[in-house]
Scaffold this motif. Structure first.
Motif, PDB file in Angstrom:
ATOM      1  N   LEU A   1      -8.026   9.776   0.207  1.00  0.00           N
ATOM      2  CA  LEU A   1      -8.650   8.722  -0.598  1.00  0.00           C
ATOM      3  C   LEU A   1      -8.619   7.387   0.148  1.00  0.00           C
ATOM      4  N   VAL A   2      -7.459   7.038   0.664  1.00  0.00           N
ATOM      5  CA  VAL A   2      -7.330   5.756   1.371  1.00  0.00           C
ATOM      6  C   VAL A   2      -8.225   5.744   2.616  1.00  0.00           C
TER       7      VAL A   2
ATOM      8  N   LEU B   1     -16.086   0.909   4.731  1.00  0.00           N
ATOM      9  CA  LEU B   1     -16.319  -0.421   5.303  1.00  0.00           C
ATOM     10  C   LEU B   1     -17.157  -0.334   6.577  1.00  0.00           C
TER      11      LEU B   1
ATOM     12  N   GLN C   1       0.845  -1.212   0.000  1.00  0.00           N
ATOM     13  CA  GLN C   1       0.000   0.000   0.000  1.00  0.00           C
ATOM     14  C   GLN C   1       0.871   1.249   0.000  1.00  0.00           C
ATOM     15  N   GLU C   2       1.851   1.274   0.883  1.00  0.00           N
ATOM     16  CA  GLU C   2       2.725   2.450   0.958  1.00  0.00           C
ATOM     17  C   GLU C   2       3.558   2.593  -0.312  1.00  0.00           C
TER      18      GLU C   2
ATOM     19  N   ALA D   1      -5.727  -1.201   1.147  1.00  0.00           N
ATOM     20  CA  ALA D   1      -6.049  -0.756   2.512  1.00  0.00           C
ATOM     21  C   ALA D   1      -7.393  -1.313   2.973  1.00  0.00           C
ATOM     22  N   GLN D   2      -8.361  -1.338   2.080  1.00  0.00           N
ATOM     23  CA  GLN D   2      -9.668  -1.897   2.445  1.00  0.00           C
ATOM     24  C   GLN D   2      -9.540  -3.368   2.816  1.00  0.00           C
ATOM     25  N   HIS D   3      -8.835  -4.121   2.000  1.00  0.00           N
ATOM     26  CA  HIS D   3      -8.704  -5.555   2.269  1.00  0.00           C
ATOM     27  C   HIS D   3      -7.899  -5.806   3.542  1.00  0.00           C
TER      28      HIS D   3
ATOM     29  N   ALA E   1      -7.835  -3.837   6.099  1.00  0.00           N
ATOM     30  CA  ALA E   1      -8.730  -3.501   7.217  1.00  0.00           C
ATOM     31  C   ALA E   1      -9.679  -4.661   7.518  1.00  0.00           C
ATOM     32  N   VAL E   2     -10.200  -5.261   6.482  1.00  0.00           N
ATOM     33  CA  VAL E   2     -11.120  -6.400   6.677  1.00  0.00           C
ATOM     34  C   VAL E   2     -10.374  -7.582   7.282  1.00  0.00           C
TER      35      VAL E   2
ATOM     36  N   SER F   1     -13.155  -3.154  -2.599  1.00  0.00           N
ATOM     37  CA  SER F   1     -13.185  -3.227  -4.061  1.00  0.00           C
ATOM     38  C   SER F   1     -11.765  -3.138  -4.586  1.00  0.00           C
ATOM     39  N   ASP F   2     -11.604  -3.439  -5.847  1.00  0.00           N
ATOM     40  CA  ASP F   2     -10.257  -3.420  -6.434  1.00  0.00           C
ATOM     41  C   ASP F   2      -9.729  -1.997  -6.579  1.00  0.00           C
ATOM     42  N   LEU F   3     -10.589  -1.110  -7.023  1.00  0.00           N
ATOM     43  CA  LEU F   3     -10.160   0.264  -7.300  1.00  0.00           C
ATOM     44  C   LEU F   3     -11.176   1.246  -6.713  1.00  0.00           C
ATOM     45  N   PRO F   4     -11.147   1.457  -5.422  1.00  0.00           N
ATOM     46  CA  PRO F   4     -12.110   2.381  -4.808  1.00  0.00           C
ATOM     47  C   PRO F   4     -11.992   3.785  -5.403  1.00  0.00           C
TER      48      PRO F   4
ATOM     49  N   ILE G   1       1.427   4.113  -2.945  1.00  0.00           N
ATOM     50  CA  ILE G   1       1.249   5.540  -2.653  1.00  0.00           C
ATOM     51  C   ILE G   1       2.488   6.324  -3.074  1.00  0.00           C
TER      52      ILE G   1
ATOM     53  N   ALA H   1      -3.030   5.180  -6.728  1.00  0.00           N
ATOM     54  CA  ALA H   1      -3.591   5.550  -5.421  1.00  0.00           C
ATOM     55  C   ALA H   1      -4.854   4.742  -5.129  1.00  0.00           C
ATOM     56  N   SER H   2      -5.634   4.510  -6.165  1.00  0.00           N
ATOM     57  CA  SER H   2      -6.848   3.723  -5.979  1.00  0.00           C
ATOM     58  C   SER H   2      -6.499   2.273  -5.649  1.00  0.00           C
ATOM     59  N   MET H   3      -5.445   1.759  -6.281  1.00  0.00           N
ATOM     60  CA  MET H   3      -4.985   0.404  -5.938  1.00  0.00           C
ATOM     61  C   MET H   3      -4.584   0.351  -4.468  1.00  0.00           C
ATOM     62  N   ALA H   4      -3.873   1.380  -4.021  1.00  0.00           N
ATOM     63  CA  ALA H   4      -3.461   1.437  -2.610  1.00  0.00           C
ATOM     64  C   ALA H   4      -4.690   1.446  -1.701  1.00  0.00           C
ATOM     65  N   ALA H   5      -5.712   2.182  -2.112  1.00  0.00           N
ATOM     66  CA  ALA H   5      -6.939   2.233  -1.305  1.00  0.00           C
ATOM     67  C   ALA H   5      -7.608   0.867  -1.251  1.00  0.00           C
ATOM     68  N   GLY H   6      -7.574   0.146  -2.376  1.00  0.00           N
ATOM     69  CA  GLY H   6      -8.145  -1.196  -2.394  1.00  0.00           C
ATOM     70  C   GLY H   6      -7.388  -2.134  -1.471  1.00  0.00           C
TER      71      GLY H   6
END
Lengths: 171, 138
Positions: free
Chosen positions: B118-119, B126, A133-134, A160-162, A164-165, B133-136, A137, A153-158
């Motif tokens: 964004l992150v 959540l 993730q970093e 980060a979501q996973h 977190a889960v 998702s793959d690309l939030p 970024i 950046a969107s990949m990094a956010a994705g």
């Protein structure tokens, strides 16, 4: 594989009322389904190396649980096959189906998944994912193209979501 | 489009988010729905801070910060906890998309800030029932 939600309170076998024929029909597929989800090539704790380190050995108790599950599953399948071939045995064999079902549920709910080995492996993966993730970024920050920056950046956010889960299960 | 315009676009979204999270929080019982209430409070707080930061960033560029609107439309009826949670997710998802766009339109420190937002926004989804998702934001 985590226990199914309904497996949190296994019913003690032999204490409830005898299953009806209809109950037996329901119980046998459930037993098979539970048995089926424990079979297969899944080698617990023997996943891909994390961060270049040697993967932790499979937890000994987990191996025993898998063996017991397979053993019970084999027997449950035998019972199910017998009932399928001789439906009139269904009521007589229902207790076995219930027993195996209860034992599989109990095994699935047995907390051997929080072994030190698994916790270390999970922590290693989460650490690597946070590094990814970093890294994404950092690359996004240096990208000349805004479109590429947004993608990274969107990949990094994705990620980060996973993370977190996945981290939820460790708390 | 200048950077001031880009920042003001996101600022307009943050004005809406601050208003909407405050409204959704006001409709949520902290005793009956403590987790949802805490999530809404946290979201309101972080979006208010981002709004203030965006105002400063626009002013630093000698721009005029986008003014807050008189009111904002809720994304749904927002009467039940389920509706409120879903509404909060929609608001947060819009913010995620805004920050994703801002990443593409900025550079340097502004882009770094937008990426962190964004992150954070993607992960915050959540808490309101969003799924990874793959690309939030895209």
């Amino acid at each position: 594989m985590p226990a199914p939600p309904s497996a949190s309170s296994p019913r003690a076998s032999g204490r409830g009322p005898a299953l009806s024929r209809r109950g037996a029909v329901v119980a046998v597929p459930l037993t098979l389904a539970l048995a089926g989800c424990r079979w297969g090539p899944e080698a617990d704790g023997a996943g891909e190396p994390v961060s270049g380190t040697t993967p932790p050995p499979p937890d000994a108790d987990r191996v025993l649980v898998d063996q017991a599950t397979a053993l019970i599953g084999d027997t449950a399948a035998l019972v199910a096959a017998a009932v399928a071939a001789r439906p009139r045995l269904g009521q007589q064999l229902a207790a076995f189906a219930t027993l195996h079902d209860a034992h599989l549920r109990h095994l699935a709910a047995t907390p051997v998944t929080t072994s030190a080995g698994e916790a270390r492996a999970l922590a290693g993966v989460l650490k690597a994912e946070r590094r990814l993730q970093e890294g994404l970024i950092d690359l996004a920050g240096r990208a000349g193209s805004g479109i590429l920056a947004r993608s990274l950046a969107s990949m990094a956010a994705g990620v980060a979501q996973h993370v977190a889960v996945a981290s939820e299960g460790t708390r | 489009m200048s950077t001031v315009d880009d920042l003001n676009t996101v600022l307009a979204g943050e004005h809406a988010a601050v208003y909407l999270f405050a409204t959704l929080g006001g409709r949520t019982s902290a005793s009956a729905e403590p987790t949802l209430a805490a999530g809404l409070r946290s979201a309101h707080s972080i979006h208010r801070a981002r709004r203030d930061q965006l105002v400063r960033m626009v002013l630093d560029l000698d721009g005029s910060p986008e003014a807050v609107a008189v009111g904002y439309e809720l994304p749904n009826a927002s009467r039940t906890p389920t509706q409120i949670r879903r509404g909060a997710l929609q608001v947060e998802s819009r913010c995620t998309a805004l920050y994703s766009d801002l990443v593409a339109r900025t550079q340097g420190a502004d882009r770094s800030w937008a990426m962190r937002a964004l992150v954070d926004s993607a992960v915050r989804q959540l808490g309101f029932g969003g799924l990874p998702s793959d690309l939030p934001g895209t």
